[in-house]
Design a protein around this motif. Structure first.
Motif, PDB file in Angstrom:
ATOM      1  N   TRP A 302       0.845  -1.187   0.000  1.00  0.00           N
ATOM      2  CA  TRP A 302       0.000   0.000   0.000  1.00  0.00           C
ATOM      3  C   TRP A 302       0.886   1.243   0.000  1.00  0.00           C
ATOM      4  O   TRP A 302       1.954   1.265   0.626  1.00  0.00           O
ATOM      5  CB  TRP A 302      -0.888   0.035   1.254  1.00  0.00           C
ATOM      6  N   GLN A 430      -4.388  -9.288   4.400  1.00  0.00           N
ATOM      7  CA  GLN A 430      -5.058  -8.081   3.916  1.00  0.00           C
ATOM      8  C   GLN A 430      -5.993  -7.503   4.979  1.00  0.00           C
ATOM      9  O   GLN A 430      -6.093  -6.280   5.128  1.00  0.00           O
ATOM     10  CB  GLN A 430      -5.822  -8.383   2.626  1.00  0.00           C
ATOM     11  N   GLU A 434      -5.528  -3.765   6.312  1.00  0.00           N
ATOM     12  CA  GLU A 434      -6.626  -2.827   6.064  1.00  0.00           C
ATOM     13  C   GLU A 434      -7.422  -2.524   7.337  1.00  0.00           C
ATOM     14  O   GLU A 434      -8.503  -1.943   7.284  1.00  0.00           O
ATOM     15  CB  GLU A 434      -7.526  -3.365   4.962  1.00  0.00           C
ATOM     16  N   ARG A 442      -2.497   4.605   5.637  1.00  0.00           N
ATOM     17  CA  ARG A 442      -2.702   3.726   4.487  1.00  0.00           C
ATOM     18  C   ARG A 442      -3.421   4.460   3.364  1.00  0.00           C
ATOM     19  O   ARG A 442      -4.432   5.111   3.559  1.00  0.00           O
ATOM     20  CB  ARG A 442      -3.503   2.499   4.917  1.00  0.00           C
TER      21      ARG A 442
END
Length: 543
Positions: A302, A430, A434, A442
């Motif tokens: 990211w 992930q 996230e 992010r």
């Protein structure tokens, strides 16, 4: 050909070879010769921890091998960096100190390898180690390999730990201790702000021993045999072929690619593999070059703002890097002391799994194709690995010239179970990345994929996954009942006297984690085995 004579000849100054040379030469009554195909470990890129980002994607101190096309990876050729210098891969790796799980070593013993259970190898790990933080029953002080936390860390590492906790992965600082499962900051092989490779820890302090000779730029070409006994090694320096005699033993520590290659070049291997190269069979040993295992690795990245404590190619980031280089040169502190890979976790793919089968490595940089694809930006990445893959590959000969790379075929994802595990690992990875813990930094995903779309993630894996740099198993250790075993539990090559293998290639199965610490332990174990051997007598008259 010129000829030299020593008691022990060790091929390969990698993680295990450096240990073995240092330990054997502790006895002043024996002589040791260590052959290394690469050069001295004098580069600042080796000693400055962050120099790993310059070496892994290039040929600097690096063989930079490629695999054959991998059907499981959509026909792509994989990349296989391997150290080509004193210290071997411990001089170019990310320096993470990971031993694996207790189960791994008990499993080796259960396969018919007495002396390799966890309780028996733990003292060897402790003997090798000088741990600056942990002083308990699982760690050692006073050993040659310095283990500590980097002098620099980023606030983003704490974000990772918070994100892991948000997803049910608890904090476990000592992942090499009583329990492996959990999240943590990685301990690394550093000392005083520099890399502590196997060469730096074991070899460099002992180079003045009169009974230890280290020969660099020495490409081993063949093991000399008299009947079924190894008596020395032929090696190239430039185009000159030389011979070194071994009065006691030859030990191969050339790694999971180099050791089987040299055995095959010497006529020791599967006869059907040698025939196409017109190599006379000295000893038919079918397991040589088989059983190759490696950690398949899936990276997601990211973007983050350039003002975060990460490594990047933006102008502001480059200015920070140059300033950090100056700080490191003067004080051995700052960002250059970072291992880049800073935090991680071991976790289970399912609650019913007995031990962790997946590993995460959080990285303070945007990683794309082993950093061979550069992006003018800052970012964060995470790697997820299948710890005990089911897929098995091979190492073979491309040429009878030892300077030509071997044929490497890991057969990544050839077993569907690995694919399923990696998708599960990718989904967990992930979700962690996230999580809200990263919300303040992010930005967009480099290769977007929805976490709930397993098919899309599998496709992304086949498009981009590759090695986590841990090839093992190509000279498998096992009992006589195992037809694919190459060495016994004493690391002696079956059917050949005076010849052992001591490196990651002897592992019957992959350890659950990075393999450098285990390779150093194997070097310690080999030294003990050689010193204790009742058959460890000079060849006398035949030389």
């Amino acid at each position: 050909m010129t000829e030299m004579k020593f008691d022990y000849v060790i091929v390969g100054a990698g993680s295990a070879g450096c240990v073995l040379a240092a330990r054997l030469s502790e006895d002043p009554s024996v002589s040791v010769c260590l052959l290394e195909a690469g050069g001295p470990d004098s580069s600042v890129l080796i000693h400055a921890p962050a120099g790993v980002v310059a070496m892994v994607p290039t040929k600097i101190n690096n063989y930079a091998y490629e695999t054959v096309p991998q059907p499981g990876l959509n026909g792509r050729r994989g990349y296989q960096p391997r150290g080509k210098t004193l210290g071997g891969s411990s001089s170019i790796n990310a320096m993470l100190y990971v031993r694996g799980n207790r189960w791994d070593y008990d499993h080796w013993a259960s396969l018919g390898n007495p002396g390799w259970g966890y309780d028996e190898v733990l003292p060897l790990f402790k003997r090798s180690e000088n741990n600056e933080q942990f002083q308990n029953a699982f760690h050692g002080q006073g050993g040659p390999l310095n283990v500590t936390y980097p002098r620099f860390d980023s606030p983003l590492s704490q974000m990772f730990l918070d994100a892991a906790a948000q997803n049910g992965v608890p904090l476990n600082p000592d992942y090499n201790g009583a329990d492996q499962e959990g999240s943590f900051l990685y301990q690394v092989t550093h000392k005083n702000g520099e890399r502590c490779s196997a060469a730096k820890g074991y070899l460099t302090p002992n180079l003045n021993r009169p009974n230890l000779k280290v020969i660099t730029h020495a490409v081993s070409a063949k093991i000399n045999l008299e009947g079924r006994r190894a008596t020395g090694v032929q090696f190239y320096q430039g185009n000159q072929l030389q011979t070194v005699r071994a009065c006691r033993e030859v030990v191969l520590s050339a790694g999971a690619f180099g050791s089987p290659q040299l055995l095959q070049l010497s006529g020791i291997g599967d006869a059907s593999d040698l025939a196409p190269h017109s190599i006379a069979v000295a000893h038919n040993l079918p397991g040589v070059g088989k059983n190759l295992q490696d950690h398949i690795d899936y990276v997601q990245s990211w973007y983050v703002p350039s003002n975060t404590a990460t490594f990047g190619a933006m102008p502001r980031g480059m200015f920070k890097t140059f300033a950090a280089m100056w700080e490191w040169r003067r004080h051995r502190t700052g960002m250059i002391t970072s291992a880049i890979a800073s935090a991680g976790a071991f976790f289970k793919s399912h609650p019913d799994v007995a031990i962790p089968d997946l590993q995460l490595v959080f990285v303070l940089a945007l990683v794309d194709d082993h950093a061979r694809k550069m992006h003018i930006s800052h970012g964060i990445s995470c790697h997820v690995d299948v710890l005990r893959p089911f897929s098995r590959g091979t190492v073979g000969l491309q040429s009878t010239d030892p300077r030509v790379a071997p044929v490497i075929d890991p057969r990544f994802l050839s077993d569907e179970r690995d694919t399923q595990l990696l998708v599960k690992g990718g989904q967990m990875q992930q979700r962690i990345m996230e999580s809200s813990a990263f919300a303040s930094v992010r930005r967009k995903m480099l290769y977007p994929v929805r976490v709930d779309d397993a098919k899309a993630m599998e496709q992304d894996i086949r498009n981009r996954a590759d090695t986590q740099y841990h090839p093992v198993g190509s000279c498998k250790m096992g009992p006589d009942s195992d037809p694919m075993a190459v060495v016994d539990a004493q690391l002696r090559v079956k059917g050949v006297d005076g010849l052992r293998v001591a490196d990651a290639s002897i592992m019957p199965t992959l350890t659950g984690g990075n393999t450098n610490a285990a390779s150093i332990m194997i070097g310690e174990k080999a030294a003990d085995l050689i010193r204790a051997s009742k058959q460890n007598k000079p060849l006398g008259a035949i030389l």
